[in-house]
Design an enzyme around this catalytic site. Structure first.
Site, short mmCIF file in Angstrom:
data_model
loop_
_atom_site.label_atom_id
_atom_site.label_comp_id
_atom_site.label_asym_id
_atom_site.label_seq_id
_atom_site.Cartn_x
_atom_site.Cartn_y
_atom_site.Cartn_z
N LYS A 1 4.73 15.54 -55.52
CA LYS A 1 5.98 15.91 -56.19
C LYS A 1 5.89 15.47 -57.64
CE LYS A 1 9.86 17.92 -54.93
NZ LYS A 1 9.98 18.91 -53.84
P1 NAD Z 1 18.45 24.34 -58.11
O1 NAD Z 1 18.30 23.56 -59.35
O2 NAD Z 1 18.12 25.79 -58.11
O3 NAD Z 1 19.95 24.20 -57.55
C1 NAD Z 1 20.56 22.97 -57.32
C2 NAD Z 1 22.04 23.21 -57.02
O4 NAD Z 1 22.65 21.97 -56.69
C3 NAD Z 1 22.82 23.78 -58.21
O5 NAD Z 1 23.80 24.68 -57.73
C4 NAD Z 1 23.51 22.54 -58.79
O6 NAD Z 1 24.70 22.85 -59.51
C5 NAD Z 1 23.80 21.79 -57.50
N1 NAD Z 1 24.02 20.37 -57.73
C6 NAD Z 1 23.37 19.55 -58.58
N2 NAD Z 1 23.90 18.32 -58.52
C7 NAD Z 1 24.89 18.37 -57.61
C8 NAD Z 1 25.82 17.44 -57.10
N3 NAD Z 1 25.84 16.17 -57.56
N4 NAD Z 1 26.70 17.83 -56.14
C9 NAD Z 1 26.68 19.12 -55.70
N5 NAD Z 1 25.84 20.05 -56.16
C10 NAD Z 1 24.97 19.68 -57.08
O7 NAD Z 1 17.59 23.56 -57.01
P2 NAD Z 1 16.97 24.13 -55.66
O8 NAD Z 1 15.58 24.57 -55.96
O9 NAD Z 1 17.92 25.05 -55.02
O10 NAD Z 1 16.83 22.78 -54.81
C11 NAD Z 1 17.93 22.25 -54.07
C12 NAD Z 1 17.38 21.28 -53.03
O11 NAD Z 1 16.47 21.98 -52.17
C13 NAD Z 1 16.59 20.11 -53.58
O12 NAD Z 1 16.76 19.00 -52.72
C14 NAD Z 1 15.15 20.58 -53.47
O13 NAD Z 1 14.22 19.52 -53.43
C15 NAD Z 1 15.22 21.32 -52.15
N6 NAD Z 1 14.16 22.30 -51.94
C16 NAD Z 1 13.93 23.29 -52.82
C17 NAD Z 1 12.94 24.23 -52.57
C18 NAD Z 1 12.69 25.41 -53.47
O14 NAD Z 1 11.89 26.28 -53.09
N7 NAD Z 1 13.34 25.53 -54.60
C19 NAD Z 1 12.14 24.11 -51.42
C20 NAD Z 1 12.42 23.08 -50.52
C21 NAD Z 1 13.43 22.19 -50.79
#
Ligand code: NAD
Length: 424
Positions: free
Chosen positions: A113
């Protein structure tokens, strides 16, 4: 890792959570103490401090990290996040979870990561490009298509991946699409990658519901925390499959509508106003309130440490499907287990992203590209296989799905270490 645990006594610390989960799972495995210890440690931790020229002409210093947890099963794989909350502790935990996630769904990868401490919304496009490229060039000693392959995560997107791919390619002198996944399709990205994590979350949710005889989607109310890449596609696929999405949120707060939100309209509201909060005709709630709304399924898809001992006993959902990494603390796990809430853990539920990233890497290495149907067919096959594998272990040991997922994946990595032996 005794020293690190003393350093990180915050009970919602991601690394505390990762180590506590590991310690719980290894009790069900016959693994020698020294091998257990080895598996607790990240293999490499890389910190970089670098300047980025702001539009006003001044150079500003930024800090970034890249951690490789374990590389026994193959090159390390893991996302890059750009958020103000990035710490080495968090990146360590996320790298460890990537090791278990890849092993659980049987991908030939280790876990990594990375992240930079920055709010990408505070940067202009030009500043974001300079930051992405400089961070990528700082990572050159660690990354390559055969050693470590980054991908998007919070605060990063296909455009950031394109800049990283270009920076790496310009450094080595030829185009290397396989250096990152989650790229735009026109430079070697895969069909289906953008929605893969959210779709995988919904495949996992539907498997869980089907096995519990809940086959009438319209009666099932879904709440999603976070409306970014993962949350918005999970909400869209939930609706497409006939479920009623009653609540969603972003960093600014959440919205609730008992008879269901229109997810396309939420998406256009976000595109126009920057937040879900301006959706017309819904009640506004805080993120704390959102988690305890009346619903059947809760999908945390924002960040770590959201479901804790403070709110676990108020959660009304009977099924939690973790789109985010590490959203539930070990203390909350205990409360949820006691209450009979079924939880499908992150390393299984959100594995769809790394599964399609793996497809993208394979396509890039072979220069032979698949259509979307093929990507989704293979994704579904691997997600359901991962679910079956986890459920079998849960039933065999009479344990919860998180511990079962960890038991299955830790065993795969430990077996590989024992087969290879400790070097030298
Ligand atoms: P992103 O940046 O696209 O979206 C994050 C979302 O969370 C946004 O809507 C943001 O406004 C919201 N957010 C941020 N802080 C917040 C808070 N304090 N309270 C509520 N909402 C909040 O990120 P993403 O890629 O969608 O990732 C989200 C989660 O999924 C993370 O934990 C990431 O590690 C995990 N994840 C992502 C992927 C991927 O393919 N992008 C894969 C596996 C896991």
């Amino acid at each position: 890792m005794v020293v690190a645990l003393k350093e990180h006594e915050d009970r919602t610390s991601a690394y505390h959570t990762a180590i506590a989960q590991f310690n719980r799972a290894v009790q069900y495995l016959d693994i020698p103490d020294d091998l257990q210890d080895y598996l607790r440690y990240p293999r490499r931790e890389f910190t970089v401090n670098f300047p980025v020229r702001r539009d006003n002409g001044r150079a500003e210093m930024f800090t970034g990290y890249r951690v490789h947890h374990n590389t026994v099963l193959g090159p390390s794989k893991g996302g890059i996040r750009f958020t103000l909350g990035v710490t080495l502790d968090e990146i360590r935990a996320l790298a460890m979870w990537m090791t278990w996630k890849c092993a659980l769904v049987n991908l030939p990868y280790g876990g990594a990561k990375g992240g930079v401490v920055v709010d990408p919304k505070s940067l202009s496009m030009g500043e974001l490009e300079r930051l992405s490229r400089r961070y990528a060039s700082e990572l050159i000693p660690l990354i390559s298509p055969h050693s470590d392959i980054p991908a998007p995560d919070m605060g990063t997107n296909p455009q950031v991946m394109a800049w990283i791919m270009d920076t790496y390619s310009m450094t080595v002198g030829y185009s290397v699409p396989a250096i990152v996944t989650g790229k735009p399709i026109n430079i070697g990205g895969s069909e289906g990658r953008i929605v893969a994590t959210g779709l995988g979350v919904i495949i996992s949710m539907m498997e869980a519901l089907r096995r519990h005889g809940r086959t009438s989607p319209a009666d099932i109310r879904v709440v999603v925390q976070g409306f970014g890449n993962v949350g918005s596609s999970a909400a869209a696929y939930a609706q497409e499959n006939g479920f009623t999405v009653v609540g969603v949120s972003d960093v600014g707060g959440g919205i609730y509508k008992a008879d269901g939100l229109d997810i396309d309209m939420v998406k256009s509201t976000v595109a126009e106003t920057g937040s879900v909060m301006h959706y017309p005709g819904a009640d506004q709630v805080t993120n704390e309130e959102l988690l305890v709304l009346p619903c059947d399924v809760l999908i945390p898809a924002a960040l770590e440490g959201q479901i804790t001992q403070k709110n676990a006993d108020q959660i009304q959902a009977t099924l939690i499907v973790e789109g985010a990494n590490g959203p539930t603390t070990p203390e909350a796990d205990d409360i949820l287990n006691d209450r009979g809430v079924l939880l499908i853990p992150d390393i299984l539920a959100n594995a769809g992203g790394v599964v399609v990233s793996y497809f993208e890497w394979v396509q890039d290495l072979q220069s032979f590209f698949w259509d979307e149907d093929e990507v989704f067919r293979q994704l579904r096959r691997i997600m359901v296989r991962g679910y079956d594998f986890t459920l079998r272990i849960a039933e065999e040991h009479d344990i919860d799905m998180r511990t079962a997922a960890q038991v299955g994946s830790i065993k795969r990595v430990a077996d590989a270490v024992q087969t290879r032996g400790f070097y030298p």
